[in-house]
Structure formats: C-alpha cells, structure tokens
Motif scaffolding. Structure first.
Motif, PDB file in Angstrom:
ATOM      1  N   VAL A  91      42.903  43.850  44.420  1.00  0.00           N
ATOM      2  CA  VAL A  91      42.697  42.496  44.708  1.00  0.00           C
ATOM      3  C   VAL A  91      43.512  42.375  45.878  1.00  0.00           C
ATOM      4  O   VAL A  91      43.847  40.482  46.836  1.00  0.00           O
ATOM      5  CB  VAL A  91      42.209  41.834  43.415  1.00  0.00           C
ATOM      6  CG1 VAL A  91      41.060  41.531  42.882  1.00  0.00           C
ATOM      7  CG2 VAL A  91      43.489  41.708  43.001  1.00  0.00           C
ATOM      8  N   PHE A  92      44.676  42.459  45.838  1.00  0.00           N
ATOM      9  CA  PHE A  92      45.759  41.971  47.104  1.00  0.00           C
ATOM     10  C   PHE A  92      45.546  42.579  48.099  1.00  0.00           C
ATOM     11  O   PHE A  92      45.031  43.778  48.235  1.00  0.00           O
ATOM     12  CB  PHE A  92      47.624  42.474  46.034  1.00  0.00           C
ATOM     13  CG  PHE A  92      47.408  41.824  44.484  1.00  0.00           C
ATOM     14  CD1 PHE A  92      47.588  40.891  44.629  1.00  0.00           C
ATOM     15  CD2 PHE A  92      47.171  42.870  43.658  1.00  0.00           C
ATOM     16  CE1 PHE A  92      48.329  40.163  44.185  1.00  0.00           C
ATOM     17  CE2 PHE A  92      48.067  41.618  42.062  1.00  0.00           C
ATOM     18  CZ  PHE A  92      48.718  40.189  42.498  1.00  0.00           C
ATOM     19  N   LYS A  97      33.211  44.493  42.665  1.00  0.00           N
ATOM     20  CA  LYS A  97      31.943  46.187  42.956  1.00  0.00           C
ATOM     21  C   LYS A  97      31.116  45.939  44.254  1.00  0.00           C
ATOM     22  O   LYS A  97      30.848  44.789  44.186  1.00  0.00           O
ATOM     23  CB  LYS A  97      31.200  46.527  41.890  1.00  0.00           C
ATOM     24  CG  LYS A  97      30.115  46.345  41.700  1.00  0.00           C
ATOM     25  CD  LYS A  97      28.927  46.060  40.398  1.00  0.00           C
ATOM     26  CE  LYS A  97      27.822  46.830  40.915  1.00  0.00           C
ATOM     27  NZ  LYS A  97      26.790  46.278  39.587  1.00  0.00           N
ATOM     28  N   GLY A  98      31.055  47.193  44.912  1.00  0.00           N
ATOM     29  CA  GLY A  98      30.811  47.269  46.161  1.00  0.00           C
ATOM     30  C   GLY A  98      31.707  46.701  47.284  1.00  0.00           C
ATOM     31  O   GLY A  98      30.879  46.909  48.493  1.00  0.00           O
ATOM     32  N   MET A  99      32.839  45.930  46.923  1.00  0.00           N
ATOM     33  CA  MET A  99      32.815  45.265  48.491  1.00  0.00           C
ATOM     34  C   MET A  99      34.740  46.280  48.550  1.00  0.00           C
ATOM     35  O   MET A  99      34.580  47.466  47.742  1.00  0.00           O
ATOM     36  CB  MET A  99      34.201  44.272  47.411  1.00  0.00           C
ATOM     37  CG  MET A  99      33.365  43.192  47.179  1.00  0.00           C
ATOM     38  SD  MET A  99      34.689  42.185  46.743  1.00  0.00           S
ATOM     39  CE  MET A  99      33.016  40.998  46.672  1.00  0.00           C
ATOM     40  N   THR A 100      34.847  46.251  49.901  1.00  0.00           N
ATOM     41  CA  THR A 100      35.704  47.251  50.079  1.00  0.00           C
ATOM     42  C   THR A 100      37.285  46.513  49.617  1.00  0.00           C
ATOM     43  O   THR A 100      37.179  45.329  49.972  1.00  0.00           O
ATOM     44  CB  THR A 100      35.249  46.591  51.998  1.00  0.00           C
ATOM     45  OG1 THR A 100      36.066  45.825  52.723  1.00  0.00           O
ATOM     46  CG2 THR A 100      34.722  47.657  52.454  1.00  0.00           C
ATOM     47  N   LEU A 101      37.966  46.899  50.904  1.00  0.00           N
ATOM     48  CA  LEU A 101      39.478  46.542  50.381  1.00  0.00           C
ATOM     49  C   LEU A 101      39.351  45.595  50.844  1.00  0.00           C
ATOM     50  O   LEU A 101      40.558  44.240  50.454  1.00  0.00           O
ATOM     51  CB  LEU A 101      40.331  47.599  50.074  1.00  0.00           C
ATOM     52  CG  LEU A 101      41.249  48.671  49.027  1.00  0.00           C
ATOM     53  CD1 LEU A 101      41.801  48.985  49.507  1.00  0.00           C
ATOM     54  CD2 LEU A 101      40.798  48.732  47.904  1.00  0.00           C
ATOM     55  N   THR A 102      39.404  44.664  52.013  1.00  0.00           N
ATOM     56  CA  THR A 102      39.659  43.764  52.872  1.00  0.00           C
ATOM     57  C   THR A 102      38.411  42.714  52.288  1.00  0.00           C
ATOM     58  O   THR A 102      39.106  41.902  51.850  1.00  0.00           O
ATOM     59  CB  THR A 102      39.096  43.922  54.457  1.00  0.00           C
ATOM     60  OG1 THR A 102      39.521  45.190  55.133  1.00  0.00           O
ATOM     61  CG2 THR A 102      39.236  43.002  54.855  1.00  0.00           C
TER      62      THR A 102
END
Length: 161
Positions: A85-86, A148-153
């Motif tokens: 999340v950061f 869930k399912g997200m890239t870090l960006t």
C-alpha cells in the motif's frame, strides 16, 4: 490445560496453521478479508473470555485456540500489506514502521499481560485485550484497502496523492 509445555506447543501449532492458511489464501481471498473479519472475531473471542469468567475450561481453551489461529493469520499480513500500500518512495520506511509498531506492541504485551492478570484479574485483562483488538479491527476496517489482483503501483495509488 495443566501441562504448560503441551499447551504452548498446541497454541504454537495452531498459530503455524493460521500463518500457513493465510499464505495459501492471500491471493485468492484477498488481504482485506484476511485482515478485518479475523480481527473482529479475535476481539469477540477475547470478550467472551473476559465476560464469562466462570466459563468451563473447554470453552476457554477453545476460545484461546481459535484466537491463536486467527491472530497469527492476520498478523502475517504485517509483513505483506504495508509493502503493497505504500508508494515506492516510502515503501521501506512504511514497512519498517509497521513492523516496529507490531514489535513494540508484542513487547509491551509480554510485560503488561502478566502484570494486568496479577493486578486486575483475568476478566478485566481479557476485556482490555478485546478492546485493543476491536480498535485494531475498526482501524483496519476504516483504512485497509483491498489490494488483491493489483500491481504495486495500483495498490499504492491511494497513498501517492
């Protein structure tokens, strides 16, 4: 319950199972669902122990075993969630801060739990622990995004602006 070693091994085994279950489910179930509901459940389990001070030992044991499993599970996310999340610029600081706060809490609990049990008794001590767990659950429910399912960006986008 009379054998401390067996009890410690049992609690540790359930905690290990909680960690394993979280690791296996994290990408399928998502972070938020493995964080928020288990925290509310742990708060409820501790409240039962705190309010029902005359509960049969089997009930108290069951509550502690369930607490051990779910607590270990959502605490596993302390090393995962902040890194997601950061934003990249502060990811290391955010992860380090989250880990440090969790260690300070664990250390404080190590000393405060026996002191509270001696000075206030099991009921009030468990109710205080339930209150802390509920506070953590409420903060997580309010602040913890689903990654869930997200890239870090994508996951860090909410904190970048």
């Amino acid at each position: 319950m009379s054998d401390g070693l067996a009890g410690g091994v049992g609690l540790s085994a359930l905690a290990t199972a909680g960690v394993a279950a979280t690791v296996l489910l994290i990408d399928r179930a998502g972070r938020r669902v493995l964080t928020v509901p288990p925290q509310w459940l742990c708060a409820a389990l501790l409240a039962v122990i705190g309010l029902w001070t005359g509960a049969p030992p089997a009930i108290v044991l069951t509550c502690f075993l369930a607490f051990s499993f779910f607590n270990a599970g959502y605490n596993t996310l302390t090393g995962i969630y902040p890194a997601e999340v950061f934003p990249t610029e502060i990811r290391g600081i955010g992860t380090g801060f989250a880990t440090a706060v969790s260690r300070v809490g664990a250390g404080a609990g190590t000393f405060l739990l026996p002191w509270s049990m001696t000075n206030f008794g099991p009921g009030p001590t468990m109710l205080c622990a339930a209150g802390l767990a509920a506070l953590g659950a409420a903060l997580s429910q309010w602040l913890a995004p689903e990654t869930k399912g997200m890239t870090l960006t994508e996951a860090a986008a909410g904190y970048s602006h």
